[in-house]
Design a protein around this motif. Structure first.
Motif, PDB file in Angstrom:
ATOM      1  N   GLY A  90       0.799  -1.216   0.000  1.00 38.52           N
ATOM      2  CA  GLY A  90       0.000   0.000   0.000  1.00 38.52           C
ATOM      3  C   GLY A  90       0.835   1.271   0.000  1.00 38.52           C
ATOM      4  O   GLY A  90       0.358   2.321  -0.418  1.00 38.52           O
ATOM      5  N   ASP A  91       2.084   1.169   0.460  1.00 34.59           N
ATOM      6  CA  ASP A  91       2.949   2.354   0.486  1.00 34.59           C
ATOM      7  C   ASP A  91       3.233   2.857  -0.914  1.00 34.59           C
ATOM      8  O   ASP A  91       3.415   2.085  -1.841  1.00 34.59           O
ATOM      9  N   PHE A  99       3.016   2.035  -6.264  1.00 33.04           N
ATOM     10  CA  PHE A  99       2.709   1.582  -4.909  1.00 33.04           C
ATOM     11  C   PHE A  99       3.068   0.116  -4.753  1.00 33.04           C
ATOM     12  O   PHE A  99       2.994  -0.650  -5.718  1.00 33.04           O
ATOM     13  N   SER A 130       2.192  -3.442  -4.007  1.00 36.39           N
ATOM     14  CA  SER A 130       0.900  -4.120  -4.109  1.00 36.39           C
ATOM     15  C   SER A 130       0.606  -4.906  -2.836  1.00 36.39           C
ATOM     16  O   SER A 130       1.506  -5.203  -2.050  1.00 36.39           O
ATOM     17  N   GLU A 131      -0.648  -5.235  -2.656  1.00 30.33           N
ATOM     18  CA  GLU A 131      -1.078  -5.934  -1.437  1.00 30.33           C
ATOM     19  C   GLU A 131      -0.298  -7.225  -1.235  1.00 30.33           C
ATOM     20  O   GLU A 131       0.104  -7.563  -0.123  1.00 30.33           O
TER      21      GLU A 131
END
Lengths: 126, 126, 126, 126
Positions: B29-30, B71, B73-74
């Motif tokens: 998420g970063d 970003f 990813s999860e």
DNA sequence: GTGGTCTAGACCACC
DNA sequence: GTGGTCTAGACCACA
């Protein structure tokens, strides 16, 4: 013969060559296959084999008798072993231990893997 | 930043990036630094960073929000770990054990080296 | 060679390449033009061609023999066909049928258009 | 809202907007959501919505009353239909028919797919 | 501001 | 000869 993508072919051949020496399949003083023979059996361009031989000669593992061929040098076995041992201790092991840390693996895991590897080897040889 | 010669810079950056993910410095998420930012901090051409990011995106480790940036990813963390663990178990370890055999090293030697490595690490951190 | 504006050149080249495979102009095993050759014939920068080839290689349609060149892979034809057919059935057709509904067009209209298209093609080839 | 990668977001929104007009959900004279409302419901930057509206206004599909909002123009429905029909006949259909040829699909296949599509639609609505 | 693409030109290792 | 990487610099569409 099959080769990996990320390493030069001539180096991969050199590596297998060294392994054959360590396994005692080629002994000091033995004549090794000519460039052309080797090129045929490995399905590789003779230039590439030439490069392998030059490389091994530079390292003092093989030497050339003009007009006759290449031979494993007297110190071939020892030199090979020394070189690979040094590389193993100074390069490979540290990298491996660091990777273990990143992956959160312990010494116990490592010994586990070792025993399993040995077991698998046993099965293959049956 | 310093780089080795024998591996592409864009891959070395990708590798360090993955290590940072594994170390928890970048979480799913970063948002990660923009191409241009990263180019400045690593002192590398933006095109090269772009290549790193494209590479990581292809692996599903990062993704792009258009006009905003990249970003993690999860599944970024899990994928990274899975990829590297798989490589470790299927590629590196077998190579290691085979090399040990060639060099005539035992499991005891290996654990010895491990403890020494840990000791050296301790000294560095003092 | 001429290119559209709204799609990346390297992708347009890749697409035409795939069409040539489907048309049987390049068969599995065939060597394809070198990066530099292709760059000249398409009047495009070699880097761009490189990108096309890397892209096609990632898809498993072509592969590289180091120092020799790129070749159409054995599954190149089948993969290309599968990819495009899947895209056609899962993406393009549903979009088409939905669009027809929005515009109030029937199956009869569609077959009409098809016959006209075939006729026009015939005229072109005369 | 979800968007595809290969097309600009503002265009994808415009497209859905037009579909809503064709489906009769927005009629000529209707006031459409404000830029800010639309931005919230689509989870998109207001600038992007602004771009969509400007684009639709340029095409004469919507118009602006200063200080009040955007409205579907009188000719909005007809223009939308004309534009999309033209695009359908001149762009999409030819591309589609060519693709069918490449994939070796016949008119019979096409009508087959059509009937299956209709059937699937029926099931969904049950 | 973000990414993405393209060109030009250079250098390298490898076959 | 082959591919592969990197830099520098430009231009563009998009958010």
């Amino acid at each position: 013969m099959e080769f990996k993508d990320h390493q030069a072919i001539y180096l991969q051949i050199a590596e297998r060559f060294c392994e054959n020496i360590l396994l005692g399949q080629w002994k000091p003083g033995d004549r090794i296959p000519s460039v052309r023979e080797m090129a045929v059996t490995t399905e590789v361009n003779p230039n590439t084999i030439m490069r392998t031989y030059t490389y091994l000669q530079d390292q003092g593992i093989i030497f050339n008798k003009r007009g006759i061929g290449y031979f494993v040098s007297e110190e071939g076995f020892d030199k090979t072993k020394a070189l690979r041992k040094n590389d193993f201790l100074k390069q490979e092991l540290p990298r491996l231990f660091k990777e273990m840390e990143l992956l959160g693996l312990s010494l116990e895991d490592l010994t586990d893997f070792y025993h399993r590897f040995k077991q698998d080897q046993g099965h293959e040889n049956q």
